[in-house]
Every structure is written in structure tokens, then in C-alpha cells.
Design a protein around this motif. Structure first.
Motif, PDB file in Angstrom:
ATOM      1  N   ASP A   1      60.611  75.272  28.539  1.00 44.05           N
ATOM      2  CA  ASP A   1      60.883  74.719  29.861  1.00 44.05           C
ATOM      3  C   ASP A   1      62.373  74.852  30.194  1.00 44.05           C
ATOM      4  O   ASP A   1      62.748  75.105  31.325  1.00 44.05           O
ATOM      5  CB  ASP A   1      60.456  73.251  29.939  1.00 44.05           C
ATOM      6  CG  ASP A   1      58.948  73.110  29.794  1.00 44.05           C
ATOM      7  OD1 ASP A   1      58.248  74.110  30.074  1.00 44.05           O
ATOM      8  OD2 ASP A   1      58.479  72.040  29.402  1.00 44.05           O
TER       9      ASP A   1
ATOM     10  N   PHE B   1      56.387  86.282  42.558  1.00 38.94           N
ATOM     11  CA  PHE B   1      55.047  86.770  42.253  1.00 38.94           C
ATOM     12  C   PHE B   1      54.480  87.643  43.372  1.00 38.94           C
ATOM     13  O   PHE B   1      54.808  87.457  44.552  1.00 38.94           O
ATOM     14  CB  PHE B   1      54.098  85.592  42.036  1.00 38.94           C
ATOM     15  CG  PHE B   1      54.476  84.720  40.876  1.00 38.94           C
ATOM     16  CD1 PHE B   1      53.924  84.924  39.618  1.00 38.94           C
ATOM     17  CD2 PHE B   1      55.399  83.690  41.027  1.00 38.94           C
ATOM     18  CE1 PHE B   1      54.281  84.129  38.540  1.00 38.94           C
ATOM     19  CE2 PHE B   1      55.769  82.894  39.968  1.00 38.94           C
ATOM     20  CZ  PHE B   1      55.202  83.115  38.717  1.00 38.94           C
TER      21      PHE B   1
ATOM     22  N   TYR C   1      53.197  76.586  46.734  1.00 45.26           N
ATOM     23  CA  TYR C   1      52.350  75.396  46.657  1.00 45.26           C
ATOM     24  C   TYR C   1      51.849  75.092  48.070  1.00 45.26           C
ATOM     25  O   TYR C   1      52.650  74.726  48.938  1.00 45.26           O
ATOM     26  CB  TYR C   1      53.136  74.209  46.106  1.00 45.26           C
ATOM     27  CG  TYR C   1      53.980  74.545  44.889  1.00 45.26           C
ATOM     28  CD1 TYR C   1      53.434  75.241  43.805  1.00 45.26           C
ATOM     29  CD2 TYR C   1      55.306  74.177  44.815  1.00 45.26           C
ATOM     30  CE1 TYR C   1      54.196  75.543  42.694  1.00 45.26           C
ATOM     31  CE2 TYR C   1      56.086  74.469  43.707  1.00 45.26           C
ATOM     32  CZ  TYR C   1      55.526  75.165  42.656  1.00 45.26           C
ATOM     33  OH  TYR C   1      56.288  75.472  41.562  1.00 45.26           O
TER      34      TYR C   1
ATOM     35  N   VAL D   1      63.035  69.146  37.494  1.00 38.39           N
ATOM     36  CA  VAL D   1      63.592  69.828  36.314  1.00 38.39           C
ATOM     37  C   VAL D   1      65.094  69.585  36.225  1.00 38.39           C
ATOM     38  O   VAL D   1      65.606  69.171  35.197  1.00 38.39           O
ATOM     39  CB  VAL D   1      63.281  71.344  36.365  1.00 38.39           C
ATOM     40  CG1 VAL D   1      63.896  72.049  35.161  1.00 38.39           C
ATOM     41  CG2 VAL D   1      61.772  71.572  36.406  1.00 38.39           C
TER      42      VAL D   1
ATOM     43  N   GLU E   1      51.415  79.151  36.972  1.00 37.15           N
ATOM     44  CA  GLU E   1      52.440  80.104  36.564  1.00 37.15           C
ATOM     45  C   GLU E   1      53.722  79.902  37.371  1.00 37.15           C
ATOM     46  O   GLU E   1      54.825  79.908  36.820  1.00 37.15           O
ATOM     47  CB  GLU E   1      51.929  81.536  36.744  1.00 37.15           C
ATOM     48  CG  GLU E   1      50.779  81.855  35.808  1.00 37.15           C
ATOM     49  CD  GLU E   1      50.310  83.292  35.918  1.00 37.15           C
ATOM     50  OE1 GLU E   1      50.732  83.989  36.871  1.00 37.15           O
ATOM     51  OE2 GLU E   1      49.530  83.711  35.059  1.00 37.15           O
ATOM     52  N   ALA E   2      53.569  79.719  38.684  1.00 31.81           N
ATOM     53  CA  ALA E   2      54.744  79.537  39.523  1.00 31.81           C
ATOM     54  C   ALA E   2      55.513  78.292  39.083  1.00 31.81           C
ATOM     55  O   ALA E   2      56.727  78.318  38.920  1.00 31.81           O
ATOM     56  CB  ALA E   2      54.334  79.423  40.983  1.00 31.81           C
ATOM     57  N   ALA E   3      54.786  77.205  38.865  1.00 35.73           N
ATOM     58  CA  ALA E   3      55.452  75.953  38.508  1.00 35.73           C
ATOM     59  C   ALA E   3      56.113  76.055  37.135  1.00 35.73           C
ATOM     60  O   ALA E   3      57.270  75.668  36.960  1.00 35.73           O
ATOM     61  CB  ALA E   3      54.445  74.801  38.534  1.00 35.73           C
ATOM     62  N   ARG E   4      55.384  76.608  36.162  1.00 36.16           N
ATOM     63  CA  ARG E   4      55.966  76.730  34.824  1.00 36.16           C
ATOM     64  C   ARG E   4      57.169  77.660  34.838  1.00 36.16           C
ATOM     65  O   ARG E   4      58.120  77.455  34.100  1.00 36.16           O
ATOM     66  CB  ARG E   4      54.928  77.243  33.805  1.00 36.16           C
ATOM     67  CG  ARG E   4      53.699  76.375  33.611  1.00 36.16           C
ATOM     68  CD  ARG E   4      54.001  74.929  33.250  1.00 36.16           C
ATOM     69  NE  ARG E   4      54.780  74.736  32.035  1.00 36.16           N
ATOM     70  CZ  ARG E   4      54.284  74.679  30.803  1.00 36.16           C
ATOM     71  NH1 ARG E   4      52.994  74.781  30.611  1.00 36.16           N
ATOM     72  NH2 ARG E   4      55.071  74.481  29.763  1.00 36.16           N
ATOM     73  N   SER E   5      57.132  78.694  35.704  1.00 36.69           N
ATOM     74  CA  SER E   5      58.239  79.649  35.722  1.00 36.69           C
ATOM     75  C   SER E   5      59.529  79.008  36.235  1.00 36.69           C
ATOM     76  O   SER E   5      60.609  79.506  35.975  1.00 36.69           O
ATOM     77  CB  SER E   5      57.892  80.879  36.568  1.00 36.69           C
ATOM     78  OG  SER E   5      58.044  80.593  37.947  1.00 36.69           O
ATOM     79  N   THR E   6      59.411  77.900  36.966  1.00 35.69           N
ATOM     80  CA  THR E   6      60.631  77.222  37.417  1.00 35.69           C
ATOM     81  C   THR E   6      61.089  76.167  36.417  1.00 35.69           C
ATOM     82  O   THR E   6      62.056  75.462  36.677  1.00 35.69           O
ATOM     83  CB  THR E   6      60.431  76.529  38.783  1.00 35.69           C
ATOM     84  OG1 THR E   6      59.384  75.562  38.658  1.00 35.69           O
ATOM     85  CG2 THR E   6      60.088  77.524  39.864  1.00 35.69           C
ATOM     86  N   GLY E   7      60.375  76.045  35.305  1.00 34.84           N
ATOM     87  CA  GLY E   7      60.812  75.118  34.263  1.00 34.84           C
ATOM     88  C   GLY E   7      60.081  73.787  34.261  1.00 34.84           C
ATOM     89  O   GLY E   7      60.385  72.917  33.454  1.00 34.84           O
ATOM     90  N   LEU E   8      59.110  73.604  35.157  1.00 35.30           N
ATOM     91  CA  LEU E   8      58.330  72.378  35.115  1.00 35.30           C
ATOM     92  C   LEU E   8      57.492  72.352  33.829  1.00 35.30           C
ATOM     93  O   LEU E   8      56.972  73.374  33.402  1.00 35.30           O
ATOM     94  CB  LEU E   8      57.386  72.285  36.327  1.00 35.30           C
ATOM     95  CG  LEU E   8      57.842  71.401  37.489  1.00 35.30           C
ATOM     96  CD1 LEU E   8      59.036  72.023  38.172  1.00 35.30           C
ATOM     97  CD2 LEU E   8      56.731  71.201  38.500  1.00 35.30           C
ATOM     98  N   SER E   9      57.368  71.171  33.220  1.00 35.57           N
ATOM     99  CA  SER E   9      56.556  71.040  32.016  1.00 35.57           C
ATOM    100  C   SER E   9      55.077  71.071  32.403  1.00 35.57           C
ATOM    101  O   SER E   9      54.731  71.014  33.579  1.00 35.57           O
ATOM    102  CB  SER E   9      56.870  69.718  31.324  1.00 35.57           C
ATOM    103  OG  SER E   9      56.419  68.655  32.142  1.00 35.57           O
ATOM    104  N   PHE E  10      54.225  71.152  31.376  1.00 31.46           N
ATOM    105  CA  PHE E  10      52.785  71.123  31.622  1.00 31.46           C
ATOM    106  C   PHE E  10      52.390  69.863  32.396  1.00 31.46           C
ATOM    107  O   PHE E  10      51.688  69.931  33.407  1.00 31.46           O
ATOM    108  CB  PHE E  10      52.038  71.174  30.280  1.00 31.46           C
ATOM    109  CG  PHE E  10      50.550  71.204  30.402  1.00 31.46           C
ATOM    110  CD1 PHE E  10      49.873  72.409  30.459  1.00 31.46           C
ATOM    111  CD2 PHE E  10      49.819  70.022  30.475  1.00 31.46           C
ATOM    112  CE1 PHE E  10      48.495  72.437  30.589  1.00 31.46           C
ATOM    113  CE2 PHE E  10      48.434  70.044  30.604  1.00 31.46           C
ATOM    114  CZ  PHE E  10      47.778  71.258  30.656  1.00 31.46           C
TER     115      PHE E  10
END
Lengths: 262, 223
Positions: free
Chosen positions: A93, A103, A109, A125, B126-135
Motif C-alpha cells: 500500500d 486504466f 468510482y 491514504v 484495481e483502481a483503488a488499490r493502485s492509489t494505495g488504499l488498503s483492502f
């Protein structure tokens, strides 16, 4: 706070351009019996723009997705600066905030407006407060020409506008490298140039970028370095002008003649 | 025609039985509201736990979900109220009903929430994780935010269906609408209180049914 739109991502005090920022060493990836990446190595210097071309199924996107581990390579190592992304127990992370990704299908979203699409990771974050996150998101949107659309929802935007929100979302995190996965492939032809113009601007601002693309003219004009992949391998790489003018391999020659239509 | 009037719409009987049946209405509303709050919260919580893909827990969650969707609510209630005391666990009629309905609603809503979670495009993850958001952050701010919106119409329907089962509480003599009505029916030797109960159920649930249709229509227009 550094403004994503107006400053070089590598600020003063960092080593001069040319030092490899991103290194991919011998990665392999299979989906079942299908070998998608067969020993791919590649290094990207700071401020360099690398374009990756090749027929569909050549492993371009998979290679790109391995860089932030949306796909797990079966073997091989990937480094961003001094950090090994593929290390066991790597803090993914943390590492991912340094790697922006854009993408093919935008992946905005749908329940959030443009500003909140960009601000979400800034708040959750980077832990910015609401006002700071909104301010930074609005600046990032302005830098891709969407200052007027900050409160629009994705469904109210054209494909080109949506993709520019996607780019703003990646840039707002001030990543050290930005990955583009066929950013214009899902767009109507008349919307492609606007998105490509934004990417061209980013090059002027010094962003380090890896762009998987089918836009040959763009690859030729904007990329510092061109990579041609086929069947999971890098077949040829070098200066775009040289590769386009005089491909050394038969495979690149065939590929170019099929996509350029001569 | 006179008989219909005398036995189903007897005004005098209605007048006498109304206070009792209205008391029952309050109990029914109480059970219904508590069931909705507890059942939906539990269902959502289990769906979230399921998303973390912890194998041992998932076996239990899926088993719970299947079992409680397969057994009729009335059977579960009878087991809770009449069988559990023989192993030393006993609940009041009210709590037994609440427990039964909450668990059934949890099982059904878990399945609906889960369907919503899996229906969210993988590109969103994928988009969210790619910005560094955790699971967990991705699940909460990106996936659930969309999943919950998607499942509101089926969830509303299911919630109405299960909330209506409050009537089974009469079997363990919780003084809710139906129980009160049938006691009045026996006492006054006239089935009119049952008509009254039906009218109260309509007043209580018809707005919910209309509301769910509205939600469904708004939803289908939105996509």
C-alpha cells in the motif's frame, strides 16, 4: 505541499536524470499453462517516457500490471528507486502510492464526483483533511483541463473527460512513475487526441511514464524509448525514430506494416 | 351479505377489540424494527467478513447462510423456544422470535450483500488499490458504497418478506397483532378482530411495498 500540476515529481536534491528509477529484472508470469511473460527485463530512467507496443496478447499489459503487483509475477524482481516492490513482505500500500496507474476502462468510482474520485486516496491514504484534499484534487483536475467539471459524476462525462479524471487521480498522489495501460483504447476516435495531449504535457513536466499504447504516431513522437513486445518477450527496443525507420527484427517489421497499413 | 358484515366487519366487535389489537401492533412494530436493525447489521457484517476470504470463517458463514435460508422460520422459532430449553438455554417468547427473525434476515441479507460485493467491477478494486488504499479501505469506500446501492431493491423486498413473519410470534404467544386478534376472536366469538389485524398489516406494510417499488423503478432508470 507540492502541486502535482506545476512541479517536477523528482524535486531538487535528487540525482540527475538518467539514473534508473524503475527496474524490472527477469520477470516471468504464467496463467496456468500459458506463459504470458518470458524473462522480461527493462529499466526506466527518471523523467523518461517509455512506450510499449506490440500485438494484443503480447504481454504488454501484464508487464505493466506486474509493476504495481496488480498481477503477481511468478519470478523476477522489480525495483522502484531503492525499494524492491517484489520483496516478501513489501508494504504494497505504501509502495503503490508512488506508482500512479491509468486504466484502459478508466475505472472511475461511479458513486463519487470527479473531485471525490481524485480526493479519496488523498484523504484515506495521505490522510489530508477534507479541505486540503479537495484543494489538491481541484488543482489536479485543472491541470488536465477539467476545472469546470469537479462536481460532475463519471456518468455525466465523456470518455475523454473520464480518462482525464483518471489521470488526475493518479497524478494527485504525486507518484514517482505513472503507468498507462492503453489509455485511449476505449475512447471514441475524436476523443483520443485530447487525452494524448494531456500525456504529452506530463512529459513536459518531467513525469516518468510507461505507456502501453496502440497509438503509433504518439509512441513515435512522445516516447524517449520504445519497447516492442511479442509473445511475452521484449523483441526490440531503442529510440522510437530508429525503430520505426529501420526495424531490425522481422516481427517488428511485420507488426509495423500491419498497424501502419503499408 | 349480512353474515359477511356480522362476522368480518362487525363494528361493535371492532370497537371492543381495537385497543387489544393496537397493543399488538406496537409489539409487532417493535419486533419488526429490531429485526431489521439486527438482521441487516449482522448480514452486512458477515458479508464483509466473507470478503476477507478467510477459509475457516467462510465455511461457517456459508453454512450459516444456507441452513438458515433452507429451514422455515417457524421451524427455527419452535426449535429455539421449545427445544433449546432442554439443553438449558431458554429465551423469552419475545427474544426467541427476535433471534429467529434476525438470524433468518441476516442469512438472506448476507447473500444479497455478497452478491452486491461480487457484482462490483474488479477494475474498481484495481483502481483503488493502485492509489494505495488498503483492502479494507477499498471495501468500505469503493466497493460497499456501490454494492449497497445496487442491492437496495432486492434487500427491501426481502426485508419486507421476513418482517411479515412477525406473525409467527403468535405461536409462542408473544402478544403481537395476530395473537391479540385471535384471542379477541375467541373471547368475542367473532372473527372480525382478524379482519382488523389484516387491515393493520396492510396499513403497516403497504407503504413499504410501495416504497420498494419506487426504489426499484428509480434504480432501473438509473442504469
Amino acid at each position: 505541499m507540492v502541486d502535482a500540476a506545476n512541479t517536477l515529481p523528482g524535486t531538487a536534491g535528487e540525482p540527475p536524470a538518467g539514473r534508473p528509477l524503475l527496474r524490472i529484472e527477469n520477470i516471468r508470469k504464467s496463467f496456468g499453462d500459458l506463459e504470458v511473460l518470458r524473462d522480461v527485463s527493462l529499466s526506466v530512467a527518471e523523467h523518461q517516457v517509455v512506450a510499449v507496443i506490440g500485438p494484443s496478447g503480447s504481454g504488454k499489459s501484464t508487464m505493466l500490471r506486474c509493476i504495481n503487483r496488480l498481477e503477481e509475477p511468478n519470478s523476477g524482481r522489480i525495483f522502484l528507486g531503492d525499494d524492491e516492490i517484489t520483496a516478501r513482505g513489501a508494504r504494497l500500500d505504501k509502495l503503490r502510492r508512488n506508482i500512479g496507474m491509468v486504466f484502459q476502462q478508466f475505472n472511475l468510482y461511479p458513486h463519487l464526483n470527479a473531485r471525490d474520485n481524485v480526493a479519496l486516496a488523498l484523504r484515506k491514504v495521505l490522510k489530508l483533511d477534507r479541505a486540503a484534499a479537495h484543494a489538491r484534487a481541484e488543482k489536479a483536475l485543472a491541470s488536465v483541463g477539467l476545472a469546470e467539471k469537479t462536481l460532475a459524476f463519471p456518468a455525466q462525462l465523456s470518455g475523454g473527460q473520464q480518462q482525464r479524471v483518471g489521470i488526475a487521480r493518479a497524478l494527485a498522489m504525486e507518484p514517482r512513475v505513472v503507468l498507462f495501460d492503453e489509455p485511449t483504447s476505449a475512447l471514441d476516435p475524436e476523443l483520443v487526441s485530447g487525452v494524448l495531449a494531456v500525456i504529452r504535457d506530463l512529459k513536459g513536466l518531467g513525469y516518468t511514464m510507461v505507456v502501453v499504447t496502440h497509438e503509433m504516431a504518439f509512441a513515435r513522437e512522445v516516447a524517449d524509448h520504445l519497447i516492442f513486445m511479442d509473445k511475452g518477450q521484449i523483441v526490440e527496443e531503442g529510440k522510437p525514430a530508429e525503430l520505426f525507420a529501420a526495424p531490425r527484427s522481422d516481427r517488428l517489421r511485420e507488426f509495423l506494416s500491419s498497424v501502419l497499413g503499408h | 351479505m349480512d353474515n359477511v358484515y356480522r362476522y368480518f366487519f362487525n363494528v361493535e366487535v371492532m370497537r371492543q377489540s381495537l385497543p387489544f389489537v393496537l397493543n399488538g401492533l406496537l409489539v409487532t412494530i417493535g419486533i419488526a424494527l429490531l429485526t431489521i436493525v439486527i438482521g441487516l447489521s449482522l448480514g452486512l457484517a458477515l458479508a464483509v467478513i466473507r470478503a476477507f476470504q478467510i477459509r475457516v470463517l467462510n465455511v461457517f458463514i456459508v453454512a450459516f447462510c444456507d441452513v438458515f435460508r433452507a429451514i422455515p422460520a417457524l421451524v427455527i422459532l419452535m426449535l429455539v423456544y421449545f427445544a433449546l430449553p432442554s439443553v438449558g438455554i431458554s429465551f423469552s417468547p419475545f427474544v426467541s422470535t427476535l433471534l429467529t427473525l434476525s438470524l433468518v434476515l441476516a442469512a438472506f441479507s448476507l447473500e444479497i450483500f455478497w452478491a452486491g460485493i461480487t457484482a462490483v467491477n474488479p477494475g474498481q478494486w484495481e483502481a483503488a488499490r493502485s492509489t494505495g488504499l488498503s483492502f479494507a479501505q477499498t471495501l468500505r469506500y469503493v466497493v460497499l458504497a456501490q454494492a449497497v446501492r445496487m442491492v437496495i431493491p432486492p434487500l427491501t423486498n426481502r426485508t419486507i418478506a421476513i418482517t411479515k413473519y412477525t406473525a409467527i410470534a403468535s405461536v409462542v404467544s408473544v402478544p403481537e397483532i395476530l395473537n391479540q386478534a385471535s384471542m379477541q376472536q375467541a373471547q368475542l366469538a367473532n372473527p372480525t378482530p382478524l379482519t382488523l389485524a389484516a387491515i393493520l398489516y396492510i396499513l403497516m406494510f403497504l407503504p413499504m411495498v410501495v416504497f420498494s417499488r419506487y426504489l426499484e423503478r428509480r434504480h432501473s432508470r438509473g442504469r
